[in-house]
Design a protein around this motif. Sequence first.
Motif, short mmCIF file in Angstrom:
data_model
loop_
_atom_site.label_atom_id
_atom_site.label_comp_id
_atom_site.label_asym_id
_atom_site.label_seq_id
_atom_site.Cartn_x
_atom_site.Cartn_y
_atom_site.Cartn_z
N LEU A 188 0.83 -1.20 0.00
CA LEU A 188 0.00 0.00 0.00
C LEU A 188 0.87 1.26 0.00
O LEU A 188 0.62 2.20 -0.76
N ILE A 189 1.91 1.26 0.83
CA ILE A 189 2.81 2.42 0.89
C ILE A 189 3.52 2.61 -0.45
O ILE A 189 3.61 3.73 -0.98
N ALA A 190 4.05 1.51 -1.03
CA ALA A 190 4.75 1.60 -2.31
C ALA A 190 3.81 2.10 -3.40
O ALA A 190 4.19 2.94 -4.24
N TYR A 191 2.59 1.61 -3.39
CA TYR A 191 1.60 2.04 -4.38
C TYR A 191 1.32 3.54 -4.25
O TYR A 191 1.29 4.27 -5.26
N ILE A 192 1.14 4.00 -3.03
CA ILE A 192 0.85 5.43 -2.81
C ILE A 192 2.03 6.29 -3.25
O ILE A 192 1.85 7.35 -3.86
N VAL A 193 3.27 5.83 -2.97
CA VAL A 193 4.46 6.60 -3.34
C VAL A 193 4.57 6.75 -4.86
O VAL A 193 4.74 7.86 -5.38
N VAL A 194 4.43 5.64 -5.60
CA VAL A 194 4.53 5.70 -7.06
C VAL A 194 3.38 6.50 -7.65
O VAL A 194 3.57 7.34 -8.54
N SER A 218 12.01 0.15 -8.40
CA SER A 218 12.97 -0.79 -7.81
C SER A 218 13.01 -0.65 -6.29
O SER A 218 12.98 -1.64 -5.55
N ALA A 219 13.05 0.60 -5.82
CA ALA A 219 13.10 0.84 -4.37
C ALA A 219 11.82 0.38 -3.70
O ALA A 219 11.85 -0.26 -2.65
N SER A 220 10.68 0.70 -4.32
CA SER A 220 9.40 0.31 -3.71
C SER A 220 9.20 -1.20 -3.78
O SER A 220 8.55 -1.79 -2.91
N GLY A 221 9.77 -1.85 -4.81
CA GLY A 221 9.67 -3.31 -4.90
C GLY A 221 10.42 -4.00 -3.78
O GLY A 221 9.94 -4.96 -3.18
N ASP A 222 11.61 -3.47 -3.47
CA ASP A 222 12.39 -4.05 -2.38
C ASP A 222 11.66 -3.94 -1.05
O ASP A 222 11.63 -4.89 -0.26
N PRO A 273 13.80 -1.09 5.45
CA PRO A 273 12.91 -0.16 6.15
C PRO A 273 12.17 0.75 5.17
O PRO A 273 12.59 0.97 4.04
N VAL A 274 11.07 1.31 5.64
CA VAL A 274 10.20 2.12 4.79
C VAL A 274 10.72 3.55 4.64
O VAL A 274 10.63 4.13 3.55
N LEU A 275 11.25 4.11 5.69
CA LEU A 275 11.66 5.52 5.64
C LEU A 275 12.68 5.83 4.53
O LEU A 275 12.56 6.85 3.85
N PHE A 286 11.94 8.68 -2.68
CA PHE A 286 10.85 9.37 -3.37
C PHE A 286 11.04 10.88 -3.32
O PHE A 286 10.91 11.57 -4.34
N VAL A 287 11.38 11.42 -2.15
CA VAL A 287 11.55 12.87 -2.00
C VAL A 287 12.71 13.36 -2.86
O VAL A 287 12.61 14.38 -3.57
#
Length: 229
Positions: A27-33, A61-65, A73-75, A81-82
């Motif tokens: 969910l987090i990766a989806y929201i970021v992309v 790639s980052a969100s997939g990992d 870790p998520v941060l 992303f930033v």
Amino acid sequence: MADFDLHKFLINDQPYTFLFEVVVRVLIAYIVVFTFLKISGRRGVQQLSLFEVVVILTLGSASGDVTFYDDVPVLPVILVFVILLLLYRLTTWAMTKSSWFSTLIEGEVVTLIAEGKYVSENLDRLNISEDEFLMELRLKGAEHLGQIRLGLVEVDGQLSLYFYPDEEVRAGLSVLPEAHRQCFTQIPETGLYACNRCGTTQEIPRYEERKCHECGRNTWSLALNKKRV
């Protein structure tokens, strides 16, 4: 043979509760992309420049990992992303200030067809096979180059065609595959032929072998002059 371990096969050494964590990470990766695509203001993949594709792949790639590995870790992914977003904004700003930089990042429009034939010096610049390019022309409704006044390869790789009106259509090279058009090095009958390489048309007498005065090639097809249907 070692005993089959179903738990290891399904989830390795993680507890089944990790599946819930995977849901949260996805969910987090989806929201970021999604947020990046939304902020970038693009509506579709075909509108992405080469630079933006690189950014998306890096972010993917980052969100997939972070989606699959519990030790990622998520941060840091949010930081990626930033940084990518800031880099994207900086690059787009620089592109508005410098035409040279804009061309460097996004490329430039290439004129591939002009006045019913290929622009020879631009043919080798494009990383595309002849069959693929001819397919694109057919899908755009062209039967031969003489129907086309101008053909442009846009910066996103899309093909833009501008056709002659019917009364101005000239003879040109067929865009049909070789199975549907004959190619000759020795001309069987006197007539108007088109160079298979550059599309230049020449009147060639029977039994003659001739090199094209534009590109030096010696393979010809009978030129077509049909109007668009």
